[in-house]
Design a protein around this motif. Structure first.
Motif, short mmCIF file in Angstrom:
data_model
loop_
_atom_site.label_atom_id
_atom_site.label_comp_id
_atom_site.label_asym_id
_atom_site.label_seq_id
_atom_site.Cartn_x
_atom_site.Cartn_y
_atom_site.Cartn_z
N PHE A 52 1.07 -0.97 0.22
CA PHE A 52 0.22 0.21 0.17
C PHE A 52 0.94 1.38 0.54
N VAL A 60 -10.82 -0.63 -3.47
CA VAL A 60 -10.22 -2.54 -3.34
C VAL A 60 -10.52 -2.62 -3.56
N SER A 95 -5.89 -0.21 4.62
CA SER A 95 -6.66 0.33 3.43
C SER A 95 -7.31 1.77 4.07
N VAL A 100 -7.17 4.32 1.51
CA VAL A 100 -8.22 3.89 0.30
C VAL A 100 -9.66 4.79 0.48
N LEU A 103 -13.71 1.03 0.24
CA LEU A 103 -13.19 -0.57 -0.19
C LEU A 103 -14.22 -1.99 -0.10
N TYR A 159 -16.33 1.97 3.91
CA TYR A 159 -15.79 0.46 3.58
C TYR A 159 -18.17 -0.40 2.59
#
Ligand SMILES: NC(=O)C1=CN([C@@H]2O[C@H](COP(=O)(O)OP(=O)(O)OC[C@H]3O[C@@H](n4cnc5c(N)ncnc54)[C@H](OP(=O)(O)O)[C@@H]3O)[C@@H](O)[C@H]2O)C=CC1
Ligand SMILES: C[C@H]1O[C@H](OP(=O)(O)OP(=O)(O)OC[C@H]2O[C@@H](n3cnc4c(=O)[nH]c(N)nc43)[C@H](O)[C@@H]2O)[C@@H](O)[C@@H](O)C1=O
Length: 315
Positions: A52, A60, A95, A100, A103, A159
């Motif tokens: 990462f 992701v 993440s 990120v 995800l 997420y």
């Protein structure tokens, strides 16, 4: 996601990851990052952090996991709980640490109670006892769902968790000891036809019911939800229709063109009696499956003929 967004498809050689990769490619995404398990073992936290750090991943799809059918789950429970907890914990945490943007976590419908009312709504999670043949795997998946929810609450991550029903399609696992029912039946009927075998053995009583979704449909739903869903609640992905295993076996027999008999081996486990998901939430979000079981079976058999038959002869 933008066409140039940097997207990591974890598990891109598997049934689900390869379908997500194809779907993204078809839609014009051109900055997709992949790693095989030998290039990057996702159970290794430091290796995941390094990855990462180097890659600046924005999105992701977490389709890397330890996956198998009813007997593999029953015989290797430690591997299923350990590998899945490790992979998902490392990926979810890294993440967050590397910002990120979003995800998508792949759960499974085995997270629902063994005897849940049918069709199974998302709110049935944690309302009863799990199916013993895959309890360790299901508990890892439930931990993944709760980690995603918790990181969203505490850290404000984005997420999402989806719960696909039983899947099949290109790049499925055709190993008879570890596979799911549908690829196993394709291989068994094909080999019985080639060898003029008098019967094919189907595990269990043939009475349990399962719902089957073609992997390219699942991938389309995952990419759609990545772009259109931000909630903290899980979302089922299925077709809303199920079939008895005995009936499925007869359908596969027809597609393959095998003329012999079917025998049921009741020394093998049946597992959950029925596992049909309620897809009302998915449909209200604007997505519906498009491949019928009949079409999908033909596609899957053709893929098997083109890609697996020669390989299996050398095993
Ligand atoms: N198949 C099904 O019927 C269903 C699947 N799902 C879920 O979908 C997801 C994907 O499943 P599916 O595609 O069927 O599984 P597959 O076994 O086909 O693919 C899994 C992939 O995960 C990768 N992987 C496994 N262990 C590691 C590791 N330690 N490090 C890095 N990569 C690893 C493998 O990579 P490599 O090939 O490089 O070794 C493989 O390509 C899973 O979360 C599963 O629970 C949910 C419902 C039903
Ligand atoms: C996706 C899901 O997949 C698994 O749960 P499952 O649905 O029980 O899995 P399965 O596909 O292996 O079996 C479905 C049914 O089919 C019967 N069956 C007949 N003949 C064969 C056969 O030859 N192979 C297999 N595998 N099953 C057979 C089998 O006896 C059972 O009644 C878990 O990994 C779970 O964790 C999970 O998430």
């Amino acid at each position: 996601m933008k066409r140039i967004s940097k997207i990591f498809v974890a598990g891109h050689r598997g049934l689900v990851g390869s379908a997500i990769y194809r779907n993204l490619e078809k839609k014009g995404y051109n900055n997709i990052v992949t790693r095989t398990s030998s290039e990057l073992d996702l159970r290794d936290y430091n290796a995941v952090l390094d990855f990462f750090e180097q890659e600046n991943i924005e999105y992701v799809f977490l389709a890397a996991a330890k996956v198998g059918g009813i007997v593999a789950n029953n015989e290797y429970p430690a591997d299923f709980i350990r590998d899945n907890l490790m992979i998902q914990t490392n990926m979810i945490d890294a993440s967050y640490k590397y910002d990120v943007k979003k995800l998508l976590f792949l759960g499974s419908t085995c997270i629902y109670p063994k005897l849940a009312p049918q069709p199974m709504k998302e709110e049935y999670l944690l309302t009863g006892e799990l199916e013993p043949t895959n309890e360790p795997y299901a508990i890892a998946k439930i931990a993944g769902i709760k980690m995603c929810e918790s990181y969203n609450r505490q850290y404000g991550t984005k997420y999402i968790s989806v719960m696909p029903t039983n899947l099949y399609g290109p790049r499925d696992n055709f190993d008879l000891k570890t596979s799911h029912v549908l690829p196993a039946l394709i291989r068994k009927f094909h080999e019985a036809k080639e060898n003029n075998a008098p019967f094919v053995e189907v595990w269990g009583t043939g009475k349990p019911k399962r719902e089957f979704l073609y992997s390219d449909d699942l991938a389309d739903a995952c990419v759609y939800l990545m772009d259109h869903y931000e909630g903290n609640e899980i979302v089922n992905i299925g077709v809303g229709k199920d079939i008895e295993i005995g009936e499925l076996a007869r359908k596969v027999k027809t597609v393959v063109g095998y003329k012999g008999d079917i025998k049921f081996d009741s020394s093998k486990p049946d597992g959950t009696p029925r596992k049909l998901v309620d897809v009302a939430k998915l449909e209200s979000l604007g997505w519906t499956a498009s491949t019928s079981l009949e079409e999908g079976l033909k596609e899957a058999y053709h893929w098997f003929l083109d890609n697996e038959v020669e390989k299996l002869k050398t095993v």
